[in-house]
Design a protein around this motif. Structure first.
Motif, PDB file in Angstrom:
ATOM      1  N   UNK A 121     -21.036 -18.298   3.867  1.00 27.13           N
ATOM      2  CA  UNK A 121     -22.242 -17.480   4.017  1.00 27.13           C
ATOM      3  C   UNK A 121     -22.657 -17.464   5.482  1.00 27.13           C
ATOM      4  N   UNK A 122     -23.040 -16.289   5.966  1.00 27.04           N
ATOM      5  CA  UNK A 122     -23.458 -16.110   7.352  1.00 27.04           C
ATOM      6  C   UNK A 122     -24.802 -15.397   7.388  1.00 27.04           C
ATOM      7  N   UNK A 123     -25.548 -15.622   8.470  1.00 29.02           N
ATOM      8  CA  UNK A 123     -26.871 -15.002   8.581  1.00 29.02           C
ATOM      9  C   UNK A 123     -27.091 -14.477   9.992  1.00 29.02           C
ATOM     10  N   UNK A 124     -27.858 -13.396  10.074  1.00 29.83           N
ATOM     11  CA  UNK A 124     -28.162 -12.777  11.369  1.00 29.83           C
ATOM     12  C   UNK A 124     -29.207 -13.599  12.113  1.00 29.83           C
ATOM     13  N   UNK A 125     -29.427 -13.243  13.383  1.00 28.18           N
ATOM     14  CA  UNK A 125     -30.435 -13.928  14.184  1.00 28.18           C
ATOM     15  C   UNK A 125     -31.829 -13.730  13.598  1.00 28.18           C
ATOM     16  N   UNK A 126     -32.657 -14.756  13.696  1.00 31.64           N
ATOM     17  CA  UNK A 126     -34.040 -14.671  13.240  1.00 31.64           C
ATOM     18  C   UNK A 126     -34.877 -13.845  14.204  1.00 31.64           C
ATOM     19  N   UNK A 127     -34.554 -13.947  15.489  1.00 36.26           N
ATOM     20  CA  UNK A 127     -35.281 -13.197  16.520  1.00 36.26           C
ATOM     21  C   UNK A 127     -34.287 -12.636  17.530  1.00 36.26           C
ATOM     22  N   UNK A 128     -34.761 -11.713  18.331  1.00 35.38           N
ATOM     23  CA  UNK A 128     -34.002 -11.194  19.462  1.00 35.38           C
ATOM     24  C   UNK A 128     -34.945 -11.076  20.644  1.00 35.38           C
ATOM     25  N   UNK A 129     -34.388 -10.895  21.830  1.00 32.89           N
ATOM     26  CA  UNK A 129     -35.211 -10.853  23.046  1.00 32.89           C
ATOM     27  C   UNK A 129     -35.092  -9.494  23.723  1.00 32.89           C
ATOM     28  N   UNK A 130     -36.230  -8.910  24.069  1.00 32.54           N
ATOM     29  CA  UNK A 130     -36.249  -7.665  24.823  1.00 32.54           C
ATOM     30  C   UNK A 130     -35.658  -7.939  26.209  1.00 32.54           C
ATOM     31  N   UNK A 131     -34.538  -7.288  26.583  1.00 30.98           N
ATOM     32  CA  UNK A 131     -33.899  -7.597  27.869  1.00 30.98           C
ATOM     33  C   UNK A 131     -34.725  -7.171  29.083  1.00 30.98           C
ATOM     34  N   UNK A 132     -35.696  -6.321  28.868  1.00 32.62           N
ATOM     35  CA  UNK A 132     -36.521  -5.856  29.988  1.00 32.62           C
ATOM     36  C   UNK A 132     -37.735  -6.753  30.187  1.00 32.62           C
ATOM     37  N   UNK A 133     -38.477  -7.009  29.103  1.00 29.81           N
ATOM     38  CA  UNK A 133     -39.727  -7.767  29.221  1.00 29.81           C
ATOM     39  C   UNK A 133     -39.573  -9.249  28.900  1.00 29.81           C
ATOM     40  N   UNK A 134     -38.489  -9.599  28.196  1.00 37.98           N
ATOM     41  CA  UNK A 134     -38.318 -10.985  27.781  1.00 37.98           C
ATOM     42  C   UNK A 134     -39.095 -11.350  26.540  1.00 37.98           C
ATOM     43  N   UNK A 135     -39.787 -10.389  25.932  1.00 38.09           N
ATOM     44  CA  UNK A 135     -40.537 -10.665  24.714  1.00 38.09           C
ATOM     45  C   UNK A 135     -39.588 -11.005  23.562  1.00 38.09           C
ATOM     46  N   UNK A 136     -40.004 -11.955  22.741  1.00 41.06           N
ATOM     47  CA  UNK A 136     -39.235 -12.349  21.557  1.00 41.06           C
ATOM     48  C   UNK A 136     -39.685 -11.487  20.378  1.00 41.06           C
ATOM     49  N   UNK A 137     -38.726 -10.870  19.692  1.00 40.68           N
ATOM     50  CA  UNK A 137     -39.009  -9.923  18.614  1.00 40.68           C
ATOM     51  C   UNK A 137     -38.378 -10.416  17.323  1.00 40.68           C
ATOM     52  N   UNK A 138     -39.142 -10.379  16.246  1.00 40.25           N
ATOM     53  CA  UNK A 138     -38.607 -10.760  14.935  1.00 40.25           C
ATOM     54  C   UNK A 138     -37.596  -9.719  14.448  1.00 40.25           C
ATOM     55  N   UNK A 139     -36.603 -10.180  13.712  1.00 38.53           N
ATOM     56  CA  UNK A 139     -35.591  -9.285  13.155  1.00 38.53           C
ATOM     57  C   UNK A 139     -35.632  -9.334  11.626  1.00 38.53           C
ATOM     58  N   UNK A 140     -34.766  -8.564  10.988  1.00 34.38           N
ATOM     59  CA  UNK A 140     -34.678  -8.553   9.523  1.00 34.38           C
ATOM     60  C   UNK A 140     -33.615  -9.555   9.059  1.00 34.38           C
ATOM     61  N   UNK A 141     -33.794 -10.134   7.875  1.00 32.30           N
ATOM     62  CA  UNK A 141     -32.871 -11.183   7.402  1.00 32.30           C
ATOM     63  C   UNK A 141     -31.613 -10.612   6.737  1.00 32.30           C
ATOM     64  N   UNK A 142     -30.541 -10.472   7.498  1.00 31.86           N
ATOM     65  CA  UNK A 142     -29.252 -10.046   6.942  1.00 31.86           C
ATOM     66  C   UNK A 142     -28.433 -11.273   6.557  1.00 31.86           C
ATOM     67  N   UNK A 143     -27.644 -11.131   5.488  1.00 27.85           N
ATOM     68  CA  UNK A 143     -26.747 -12.189   5.047  1.00 27.85           C
ATOM     69  C   UNK A 143     -25.360 -11.605   4.784  1.00 27.85           C
ATOM     70  N   UNK A 144     -24.334 -12.386   5.120  1.00 28.88           N
ATOM     71  CA  UNK A 144     -22.967 -11.970   4.881  1.00 28.88           C
ATOM     72  C   UNK A 144     -22.223 -13.008   4.063  1.00 28.88           C
ATOM     73  N   UNK A 145     -21.334 -12.563   3.200  1.00 28.19           N
ATOM     74  CA  UNK A 145     -20.449 -13.449   2.442  1.00 28.19           C
ATOM     75  C   UNK A 145     -19.013 -13.083   2.787  1.00 28.19           C
ATOM     76  N   UNK A 146     -18.207 -14.090   3.090  1.00 24.02           N
ATOM     77  CA  UNK A 146     -16.804 -13.869   3.461  1.00 24.02           C
ATOM     78  C   UNK A 146     -15.908 -14.718   2.581  1.00 24.02           C
ATOM     79  N   UNK A 147     -14.898 -14.100   1.991  1.00 22.73           N
ATOM     80  CA  UNK A 147     -13.935 -14.812   1.168  1.00 22.73           C
ATOM     81  C   UNK A 147     -12.520 -14.440   1.539  1.00 22.73           C
ATOM     82  N   UNK A 148     -11.637 -15.422   1.604  1.00 23.09           N
ATOM     83  CA  UNK A 148     -10.217 -15.195   1.867  1.00 23.09           C
ATOM     84  C   UNK A 148      -9.427 -16.035   0.868  1.00 23.09           C
ATOM     85  N   UNK A 149      -8.322 -15.501   0.375  1.00 20.35           N
ATOM     86  CA  UNK A 149      -7.550 -16.198  -0.655  1.00 20.35           C
ATOM     87  C   UNK A 149      -6.826 -17.408  -0.080  1.00 20.35           C
TER      88      UNK A 149
END
Length: 364
Positions: A121-149
């Motif tokens: 199971x994998x998850x996206x970042x909780x926050x990201x940073x505005x590259x111009x202002x440096x402000x921290x911005x909340x993100x949406x909660x994405x989840x990934x599942x990976x399976x290999x035989x």
């Protein structure tokens, strides 16, 4: 879109931390000549035309070559937007493109839930940073599942989010690879006689239309195939997913609470008599409808599915329905990978759930 991947280290099944470069799930660059499935399509994401409802992907499938399928782009529902899915063993991370508000597109191994059975199971970042202002911005909660035989012949990936009041954006991909984990060419040797039983694992995510939130689900997958009647005039295939348990996004088992809510709306509901072997309650089994024309000589399968609960008066009701898509691989069709998508009414609200799950099963 999705390319045929490089071979995958067998250690990726559980640790997914072996050394090596990225493993892309992007579409092959190939001509769109109609192929043996009678359709057109390919790496531009145009759905392949098929009377069996195959997802888009490989335009000229054959039993001797790799096959990749991915979720069709649904501009209304948000499914199929995920692109550029790549796994990097060296950092144990995924990158996913074309999904809004998922941070820097890099998904790390899950914290509260890092695996569901043998699948990671994998998850996206909780926050990201505005590259111009440096402000921290909340993100949406994405989840990934990976399976290999276990052999590296087949694999799947699923990406979903619970950050929207509808199903939001995501996607899935499943495939038979060109090479296995040892670097050997992968083909399908399809039997023409006898019956076969398959068993393995299932894991997925639930999201909702009508409310936010994301949940996990696990189970045991099995398939029966009658190879004697594996042709256009017969059915020959049956999928079951048993011992399904439901978890919240933090990994807490909420199966019994869900069944309590379901029983409140269905006073005659028979709580599942079967359990997972350890006394835990389970959700209704997922079964498949036995119909003709569900499989082909390339090893691809498309079949309708349902989840059904029984009541004390002898009747039953369906709690969900949908389809699954699968590909067989190996000598004597030794393994099968697939993804199912099922929708139904959520027992705890006026919302509708969408369950997307992957499975890998092996011939017993």
């Amino acid at each position: 879109m999705f390319r045929i991947p490089l071979s995958i280290a067998l250690a990726a099944v559980l640790s997914l931390a072996a050394c090596g470069g990225p493993n892309p799930f992007n579409a092959p660059e190939e001509e769109t000549d109609g192929g043996t499935d009678g359709g057109t399509g390919g790496d531009d994401g145009t759905p392949i035309q098929s009377d069996r409802g195959l997802p888009p992907g490989t335009s000229s499938p054959s039993p001797d070559n790799a096959i990749v399928r991915y979720e069709a782009n649904d501009s209304a529902g948000g499914g199929g937007f995920a692109e550029g899915i790549e796994y990097d063993r060296a950092t144990d991370t995924f990158t996913v493109d074309n999904l809004a508000f998922d941070g820097d597109n890099t998904y790390a191994r899950g914290t509260a839930v890092s695996s569901l059975g043998p699948f990671a199971v994998y998850e996206s970042d909780v926050t990201t940073t505005d590259p111009v202002t440096g402000n921290v911005i909340d993100t949406f909660p994405y989840r990934g599942i990976y399976g290999v035989s276990r052999t590296g012949q087949t694999e799947f990936a699923i990406v979903r989010t619970g950050g929207y009041l509808n199903y939001g954006f995501g996607g899935f991909v499943y495939q038979r690879n060109a090479e296995d984990a040892a670097g050997n060419p992968v083909t399908l040797d399809l039997p023409t006689e006898g019956d076969a039983e398959y068993a393995g694992d299932y894991a997925g995510v639930r999201i909702f239309d009508g409310r936010g939130g994301l949940e996990y689900v696990t189970g045991d997958a099995s398939m029966l195939i009658d190879f004697k009647d594996f042709n256009d005039s017969q059915a020959g295939v049956l999928l079951r997913v048993r011992n399904r348990r439901l978890y919240d996004v933090n990994g807490n088992d909420i199966t019994s609470a869900y069944l309590d809510a379901l029983e409140a709306d269905n006073a005659d509901l028979i709580r599942p008599r079967a359990n997972d072997g350890s006394g835990n309650e389970v959700l209704a089994n997922i079964g498949s409808r036995v119909n003709p024309n569900v499989a082909d000589a390339n090893g691809e399968i498309v079949q309708e599915i349902f989840a059904r609960y029984s009541e004390t008066d002898g009747t039953s009701f369906e709690a969900g329905d949908g389809q699954y898509y699968a590909i067989m691989s190996g000598q004597n069709a030794s393994e099968i990978v697939g993804v199912l998508v099922m929708e139904g009414a959520d027992a705890r609200s006026d919302a509708t759930f969408q369950e997307t799950g992957g499975f890998i099963v092996y011939r017993q």
